[in-house]
Enzyme design. Structure first.
Site, PDB file in Angstrom:
ATOM      1  N   TYR A   1      12.342  30.072  50.397  1.00 46.17           N
ATOM      2  CA  TYR A   1      11.336  31.120  50.601  1.00 46.17           C
ATOM      3  C   TYR A   1      10.257  31.126  49.523  1.00 46.17           C
ATOM      4  CZ  TYR A   1      14.498  34.323  47.897  1.00 46.17           C
ATOM      5  OH  TYR A   1      15.311  34.929  46.983  1.00 46.17           O
ATOM      6  N   GLU A   2       9.216  31.906  49.804  1.00 46.83           N
ATOM      7  CA  GLU A   2       7.980  31.948  48.996  1.00 46.83           C
ATOM      8  C   GLU A   2       7.306  30.588  48.938  1.00 46.83           C
ATOM      9  OE1 GLU A   2       7.242  34.780  48.814  1.00 46.83           O
ATOM     10  OE2 GLU A   2       9.217  35.680  48.963  1.00 46.83           O
ATOM     11  N   GLY A   3       7.379  29.850  50.019  1.00 45.54           N
ATOM     12  CA  GLY A   3       6.821  28.504  50.072  1.00 45.54           C
ATOM     13  C   GLY A   3       7.904  27.511  49.729  1.00 45.54           C
TER      14      GLY A   3
END
Length: 596
Positions: free
Chosen positions: A442-444
């Site tokens: 997550y978060e890229g």
């Protein structure tokens, strides 16, 4: 369920001996009066809270998870979570680094950084609730209107309200240009927002009285792609003019995701049905505003994996000292016992030292970046601020990707130390592995971070930002290159610095001919640069430890041994990675998709 004690000795070493933060902060007018005793007191109180209050809830949160009432759309967090949050708020922790204008304490990021590590070590799933709130605070602080700031920031700063970011939709994750949520303007200046969001961490819970959602959506006349995304403030309860809670807004949790890990955090599918929202920043510029929160989150995710690396290491070390299995190959080390403790075996040492090195390297690296953020925000010299900002920009994807990759490696090795017992829930080790896995996604995803580093942060400016970090490395090499005692650290540091320069130039030349070369090289390239960064900090730490190894404090001997292990056993990974990066796109793309 194991143990956790904050590594205060190493935290003090990083802050006071490696970075000399008290002296550094004196150059920042906002923080010039902060002394060593204040910093240490904050860390000691944080250590008490995390070990005594949060850590005992970690296993409970994993077993119980969160519960959704499908009739009311309300989520109940695991036993003890709400009470722990109340203690966290009453102690003033959410306000530590926030703007005093809105009730914050105004302390530097570099002081909060070790606390963030402790919070993640003790209970990553719990800390995600206040952690995301701070990102919402930062976004509103930078892009909110005066009215939005006065209404929402004091509540976020105090912890009375929490925050989220609502980006992902079922058909689009990283590619936000595909999102479909719609925002219809209303006569009173508000918007009616309709759409569905998934994977929203802390999207609904019972720990705070209100939740401030930051939602990406499209205006009716928005252009296609990322240039047509706007950002909206959508509270769970619409506040009255005096800040009290008003009507329930039409944003609700439709389901909780069933996940591999972080069970104690409510990962929600959020439904917006003509929910009332208010524009943050400029129309169609929402992604720029949201990046404030996303960058904060990327740094935060790196800290999640650092926290898990440390707690997994601590428990693997304790187990390795107690577990008796076989005899040392060089003869019994505990002849009074039926077998030797497994810590005598070389490969157990390898696994423990891998986790230890990645924890200590990550601690030094992340604290350095936190200090650069403080310099970027507060230094009176514009040139210093710009240099610090460039370093933060360059290093953010490395913190997110390299540290989370290392966290996955370290927690897996720590579980392996336990053998079969590590696979059993009662030891707590398998939870760390499961919790660590999401941090790479997550978060890229880490691939996205690698593309960002190589494509945007390095090639796009012809390596200018990378050269600024390279200048730090070069200065250290030149200063210590003639010191014979430092040769074992300086020589490999200089070597990897030279190799990064050559590899960067080679990939850049290939990219002129074929952009797929960037995609093919990006992931191994980021790990190579990550090792350059860790080599720099381990060399700096080794210099301090060499000077103090005869002081009588065994800490410095351990630090030297860890640095030597890093250079001997972990840095050599770069030889393979460089060959992978140089192999190019052809081996990856030659096979036709239909032939897979």
């Amino acid at each position: 369920m194991g143990q956790y004690n904050a590594p205060l000795r190493d935290m003090h070493f990083v802050l006071h001996e490696l970075l000399d933060v008290t002296s550094e902060l004196k150059a920042l007018p906002a923080h010039a009066d902060i002394d060593t005793d204040t910093i240490n007191q904050i860390l000691e109180e944080g250590a008490k809270f995390t070990s005594k209050v949060l850590f005992p809830l970690n296993h409970i949160g994993d077993v119980e998870g969160c519960r959704l009432n499908s009739d009311t759309h309300e989520v109940t967090t695991p036993t003890g979570f709400k009470e722990a949050y109340r203690q966290f708020v009453e102690a003033g922790w959410p306000a530590l680094t926030c703007d005093p204008e809105y009730g914050g304490q105004g302390l530097p990021i570099v002081v909060y950084n070790p606390l963030a590590e402790m919070l993640n070590s003790s209970n990553q799933a719990w800390y995600m609730y206040p952690g995301l709130s701070h990102g919402a605070y930062e976004c509103l602080h930078e892009h909110g209107t005066p009215e939005q700031k006065s209404m929402y920031l004091p509540k976020l700063v105090s912890g009375q309200w929490t925050g989220t970011m609502c980006l992902t939709e079922p058909h689009c994750g990283t590619d936000l240009g595909l999102l479909r949520s719609k925002a219809e303007p209303q006569a009173d200046g508000s918007y009616k927002i309709t759409g569905g969001k998934i994977f929203i961490s802390a999207g609904e819970h019972d720990m705070a009285e209100n939740i401030v959602h930051l939602v990406l959506a499209r205006l009716p006349d928005a252009p296609a792609g990322t240039k047509g995304i706007s950002l909206f403030l959508v509270p769970k309860f619409i506040p009255n003019a005096d800040g009290s809670l008003g009507a329930r807004n039409a944003i609700t949790c439709g389901a909780l995701e069933e996940k591999m890990g972080i069970h104690g955090n409510a990962t929600c599918q959020m439904n917006l049905d003509d929910a009332s929202g208010w524009l943050i920043g400029q129309p169609n510029k929402g992604l720029n505003a949201m990046f404030v929160m996303m960058n904060a989150a990327r740094l935060g995710v790196g800290m999640q994996s650092l926290g898990l690396t440390e707690v997994a290491f601590q428990n693997a070390l304790a187990y390795a000292k107690e577990r008796l299995q076989m005899r040392s190959l060089s003869g019994p080390k505990a002849p009074d016992k039926p077998a030797d403790p497994i810590i005598v075996h070389p490969d157990v040492r390898r696994m423990l030292l891998t986790a230890k090195a990645y924890a200590e390297g990550g601690r030094a690296f992340s604290s350095f970046v936190a200090l650069q953020i403080d310099r970027e925000l507060n230094h009176p010299d514009e040139e210093v601020r710009k240099d610090a900002a460039d370093l933060v920009t360059l290093l953010t994807p490395i913190i997110k990707a390299f540290m989370t990759d290392n966290g996955w490696i370290a927690t897996s090795e720590a579980m392996q130390v336990h053998g079969g017992m590590g696979f059993i829930r009662e030891t707590g080790m398998e939870q760390y592995v499961r919790d660590a896995r999401i941090n790479m996604i997550y978060e890229g995803t880490n691939t996205i971070q690698s593309l960002d580093l190589l494509g945007r942060k390095i090639l796009m400016d012809n390596g200018a930002k990378l050269k600024k970090f390279g200048a730090l490395v070069q200065a250290f090499v030149e200063e210590n290159g003639t010191d014979e005692a430092m040769n074992e650290f300086v020589t490999p540091l200089a070597d990897i610095g030279d190799k990064v320069s050559k590899l960067t130039m080679e990939i850049g030349m290939k990219a002129f001919q074929n952009q797929d070369e960037v995609g093919a090289a990006a992931v191994p390239y980021l790990r190579v640069v990550g090792h350059l960064v860790y080599s720099y900090f381990f060399a700096r730490m080794a210099k301090i430890a060499l000077a103090k190894q005869d002081s009588g404090d065994t800490f410095y001997k351990a630090k030297l041994a860890t640095a030597r292990f890093y250079f001997a056993r972990l840095l050599p990974e770069t030889a393979m990675l460089i060959r992978q990066a140089r192999s190019g796109a052809k081996p990856l793309l030659d096979l036709e998709a239909e032939l897979f």
